[in-house]
Structure formats: C-alpha cells, structure tokens
Design a protein around this motif. Sequence first.
Motif, PDB file in Angstrom:
ATOM      1  N   VAL A   3       0.819  -1.210   0.000  1.00 24.27           N
ATOM      2  CA  VAL A   3       0.000   0.000   0.000  1.00 24.27           C
ATOM      3  C   VAL A   3       0.857   1.265   0.000  1.00 24.27           C
ATOM      4  CG1 VAL A   3      -1.604   1.340   1.426  1.00 24.27           C
ATOM      5  CG2 VAL A   3      -2.067  -1.064   0.961  1.00 24.27           C
ATOM      6  N   ASP A   4       1.900   1.278   0.819  1.00 21.71           N
ATOM      7  CA  ASP A   4       2.733   2.481   0.891  1.00 21.71           C
ATOM      8  C   ASP A   4       3.427   2.780  -0.438  1.00 21.71           C
ATOM      9  OD1 ASP A   4       1.953   2.969   3.418  1.00 21.71           O
ATOM     10  OD2 ASP A   4       3.833   2.375   4.397  1.00 21.71           O
ATOM     11  N   GLU A   5       3.924   1.725  -1.083  1.00 19.73           N
ATOM     12  CA  GLU A   5       4.577   1.925  -2.382  1.00 19.73           C
ATOM     13  C   GLU A   5       3.586   2.507  -3.388  1.00 19.73           C
ATOM     14  OE1 GLU A   5       7.842  -1.707  -2.001  1.00 19.73           O
ATOM     15  OE2 GLU A   5       5.923  -2.039  -2.995  1.00 19.73           O
ATOM     16  N   LEU A   6       2.387   1.988  -3.335  1.00 14.02           N
ATOM     17  CA  LEU A   6       1.337   2.466  -4.236  1.00 14.02           C
ATOM     18  C   LEU A   6       1.019   3.941  -3.970  1.00 14.02           C
ATOM     19  CD1 LEU A   6      -0.491   0.846  -6.332  1.00 14.02           C
ATOM     20  CD2 LEU A   6      -2.287   1.083  -4.636  1.00 14.02           C
ATOM     21  N   LEU A   7       0.888   4.261  -2.689  1.00 13.08           N
ATOM     22  CA  LEU A   7       0.542   5.639  -2.317  1.00 13.08           C
ATOM     23  C   LEU A   7       1.648   6.619  -2.720  1.00 13.08           C
ATOM     24  CD1 LEU A   7      -1.057   5.143   1.228  1.00 13.08           C
ATOM     25  CD2 LEU A   7      -2.232   5.690  -0.910  1.00 13.08           C
TER      26      LEU A   7
END
Lengths: 368, 318
Positions: A3-7
């Motif tokens: 999720v963090d990479e995506l964000l």
Amino acid sequence: MNVDELLLDRHIIVCTGSGGVGKTTSAAALALRAAELGRRTIVCTIDPARRLAQSMGLEQLGGDPKLVPVTTGRSKSKGELWAMMLDMKSTFDQMVLEMTTPERAEKIFENPFYHHISSTLAGTQEYMAMEKLWELHEEGRWELIVIDTPPTRSALDFLDAPRRLTDFLEGRFLRLMMLPYMKAGKTGLRMINFGTRVALRAVTRITGSDLFADVADFFQQFEGMYETFKQRSKRVRELLQARRTAFLVVTAPTEPSLKEARYFSERLTDEKIPLGGVIVNRAHAVPGVAGLEDPNSLAARAGDGVLADALRTYGEWRAVSLREERLLEGTLGAIKDTPVWRVPDLADDVHDLKALREIGQLLADAAR
Amino acid sequence: MSSMPTSLTASRVAVVSGKGGVGKTTVAAALAIAAARAGKHVLLAEMEDREAFAPIFGLRKLAYTEQTIAPNITGLTVEADEALVDYLRMFYGIPTISRALMRTKAVEFATQTAPGLKDILLIGKVKEAESRRHEGRHVFDLIVVDAPPTGRLPRFLDAPRAVVELVKGGQIRTQAQGVLDMVTDPKRCQVVMVAQPEEMPVRETEETIETLSKMGIALGPIVMNGVWPEIRSLGKEPEQTLRAAASDAGVDLTDEAISVLAGVATTHARRARNQRKAMKSLANDVSLPQIELPYLFTEHMGRPEVEQLSQILAECVT
C-alpha cells in the motif's frame, strides 16, 4: 506492490466497489496515510456520512477543497490532506459554462429538464465524478488524488455509466423522437417508421407534451456540445488508463461482494485500466492455536462463566475466519498478480483521524 | 419497547429498505417466509434485476412474470420497461404498441426523460398488485418490496408526488395520484427500515426516517440486523481472569491460547457493547420499536439462515 509503495508512486487512486463495503472510509484512510507519507493529497468523496467529514476535522464537506488539519508528526513533511465532496450539479453547471456561450448556458440552466439530467439521470453522478477528477488533475495542485466512486448497486455501473450518459445525450433515437418538437426538424417526421410514430404518440399521451417541449428545447441548446462531451469522456478514460493511475476494488468478505470484486477486477483488466489491489474490509482473521482445536467441548468442561463465553466466542469467530479464508482463496485466488489486503473488523466505529490512521496502518501492514 | 405495537404486517405493503449491506434482502425474504407460514398469501417483489432473492429460494433468477417460489409466496422482479409495456397494454389495449415500443427503445427514452417515471412504473406495479382482487378478495395479503437502499429511497417514494406536480394531465397523472394515495396511506403501506447496530447505519436510518415522516409515509418497526450476542466481561486483566477461570475448571491452556482467547473475547465484548449503545441511541431519537435479529456467524445467507431469522420475525407478523 504494498500500500505504501502504491501511495508514493501513483497520481490517481480510484476506490470502487458496491455499496456498504467501506469504500469511503478506505479512501479517506488511504488519503490520510499518503499525506502522512509526505504527499500533497486530496480525497474527493461522493456522499460522506457527516460523521466522516467531522472525523477529518471539518464541520461538513463542500464542493471546494478544504485543508484537513492533520498533525503529521514530522514537522518537515510537506504532506497535506485536502478533502472535498462531489457537488454533482455545480460540476455539471461548470462544464456547461465551459462548453458553450454564457447566453446558451443560461438557457440550459433555466430548462426544467436540465435539472432532471443534472441531478437524477442515471450515470450523471459517475460522469461528474470523472469530470471532477479531470479538473483536479488539470489544476495540478495535488500529487495524489484519491477519488471515491458513487454508491452504485454494482461496481460495474461506474464503468458503464459515463458512456450511458454520453450515449443518451448524443442519442440518435432521442433526437429522432424530439423531431416533432424541434422547430427545424418538422419535415423529418415523415422519415420515422410507423412503429416509432405509434410509440411516440403513446408516450406523449402518457407524459403530457409540455415535458417534451422542455426536452426538445434542452437538446436544441445542447446541439453541438455532444462532440465535446464525448471528447471529455474519452480524455478522462485515457487518464484512467494511465500508468500512474490505480483502481482499488473495495469489498466485504462475503460471497456476493467478493464475486463482484472478482468480476470487476476482470472487467478493469479487460478495459486496460490498472488494478492496484483489492481491499477486503471487515475481515475476521482469528488464528488457529494448538490446544484450542475443539473450543466447544472445552467450553462444556469450563462450565458457565467467562472462560466458557470466551471459548465459544473464539470457536464462532475461528469458524468464520476459516470460511472467509476459503472464500477469499476461491474467489480472488484466480486474480493473479493482484495484491489482496485484508483489514480486520474493528471493535469501534471509525469517526476520527486516529481511527482513519489506524486503518491506514492496517492496510500498510496487510499482506496477501 | 415491548408495549409498542411491533407489527411488520400492519399494512398490505411492506417496503423494506436500509443502507447498502445491512441485509435488507435477507430481512425481506425472512419476512415473506414468516408471513407465508402464518397462512398469508405473499408477493415478494424486488425492484429491477437484482437477482438477490433467487439463490435463497433455490432459483437461478426471478422473472417479471409472477411465479410461485415457495408455499404461499409469489416472487417477482419488477422491471421498468416491462412495467411500462404492461401499463400501456392495460390502458390502450394494443399489444402491437408494446412490441413497437420495445423495438424502438422508446421505453428507455421515456424512462430517462420523464423525472421519476421509472420509479413510478416500479411502484405502480406494486400498487397494481396491492389492489388486485379475485372474486372480491385481495389476491395478496402482504406485499414485501425489496426497495432501493436508503440513499435512493426518499426519491423513489417521492416519485409519484413529483410526477403529479410535473405532469399536468393524462393517464400518467391519474396513475401517479393513485400510487401517491397508496404510499401515503398507513393502512396500505409502511416502510420497514433495516439497520445494523453501528453508529453510521443508525445515523443514516434516523435521517431517512425523518425524511420519510416529513413525506407523510408511515414507518413500521425497525429491524436491527446482525446483533452480536453479549458475553460476560473479562474485566481489566482479561488474561489473568481467563487463567484463573481455567485453573478453577481444570482446563489446561497454553499462554498462547489464553492470549488469543483474551484478544478475541475482549474485541467481541467491546463491539457488542458498542452495538447496544447504538441501539439505545436510536431508541432515544426515534420512537419506533426495534426488532433484534442475531448475527449468525456466517458469511453466507442461504435458505436455512433466512428460515432461522424468519422464526424471530414470525412474532411480529399479525
């Protein structure tokens, strides 16, 4: 990708899913996390519960972006969280103003049929959500735009609706029907086949013709705008297909919801729209523990008390957890290379930044 | 609460609605089953092609044509275009119009252009069933409508009034007036709200009830779905409490087991308590009785589960 990479990587994140699965909450939690990761973020929600607006420190959300008072902890962080609500009618008004002369726009705004189109016609809300997305993108103020989608019966409506609206507005059939009411089109009536003429008469008798006059007037005013409409719709579509866009499918761990999530995921892939992942909200993950394989017979031995209660409760939720796992594997196992993030069911309702932050953390920690 | 009348069948039409995902379809089906068991002739109608009832009754899908789906239960999916054709056939008596209509997509046109026309066609069909008689007697004792979710419900039920105001004359106005009369008559129609005992659904339920009351629409009892069973509190030191209880009962549990049990039970107890709070808050704000349906610890709502819930609703079928 987690999720963090995506964000950190994407420019647009679209949260979709059928109604009642926590879409809006997920969108808000993701936007907050992105802001706290240092990105200038805006979340555009469709119909937030008043409580959610308040949870972001806003009395209520309006059509204009508002800065959410977030204390990011890291004072040097340039992250910001903005929030707004989609105002369908004013977005439509704005679009009409851009597409035509002020005089024509004024005429359109006065037309009762326009009010119907801009507030109730199926597909308008979806179209306007996309129009707003384009506006926010064009404005260039935000590094990340998180957009919530209308609470449709089926998540698929969202993909199809804009096309339905443009089809409707430029529809050949519609204009054919309106011919007798359009000043210039009277001679065209002869060209209509018998069936249509009969149908037209029937419909006119039912609805009363003053309504038709409004409709005809509306379409005359809109003449020449169809092409623009279509082009705008097309360019939003291109934006949705861009590499820096990700769709997240939000679902509940129930069979109908998961089946729809799978179907929707496949549809997105077919439409060449990048699928970022599936969020399974309110999941129950109760681990199996050595010695607790048969909690009910233990409960019988424990008599009537707190221990028996705890054992029986564990037994119920462990069974739910196992069934959910099987269901998840059965429905989502087929979607290759798509991350599935499970967010556990929380004991408390989500109505402040702290709870949103907690959900963001759970999303970031979640693994397939 | 118990002193209030809690009849789910106080009117011939029960419009079942709720926020998306609270289980309104399940409740609608359970109500139909409960009423049918009590000997009523029930029509279970879903609005448009939702395919929600079919699996509960072991069918692939419901059709626009009424069919018996269980003893005493007739099932029906109301589609706007079919309803319009029906309507035209009824008033104009020419089946060829219908076919021409279908061919020319006029239905799509008409339902898209006239505000509320589609909704009025849907409720119009309900009204037709409500007033249908055979040998002087009503064909259906109860019509359970799986209505649109709360977000769309007020507009859905307001459609007849909007049409009456907008359309100056013609058949459709007469039809709309007839539907409006039914919708606003508490003896003929009431809305049964389905809610879940959580803050946001409860809030939305309150808002919808307020809106509907202002529209002059009667409300039946609220069905509170998915109520978790309450369990005894583990106190401030859950693990210690459990360890002591285990040792008293002579049950041998590892530290890991104690820790997992404490976690699950504490979360459960807390959530169950929050649910009670939400229900109390609703009772404080809205003077409608609440009918509690337990959470069934299953992600699948099949026939057995719906039957189980119908046993509880049976007490509120009069």
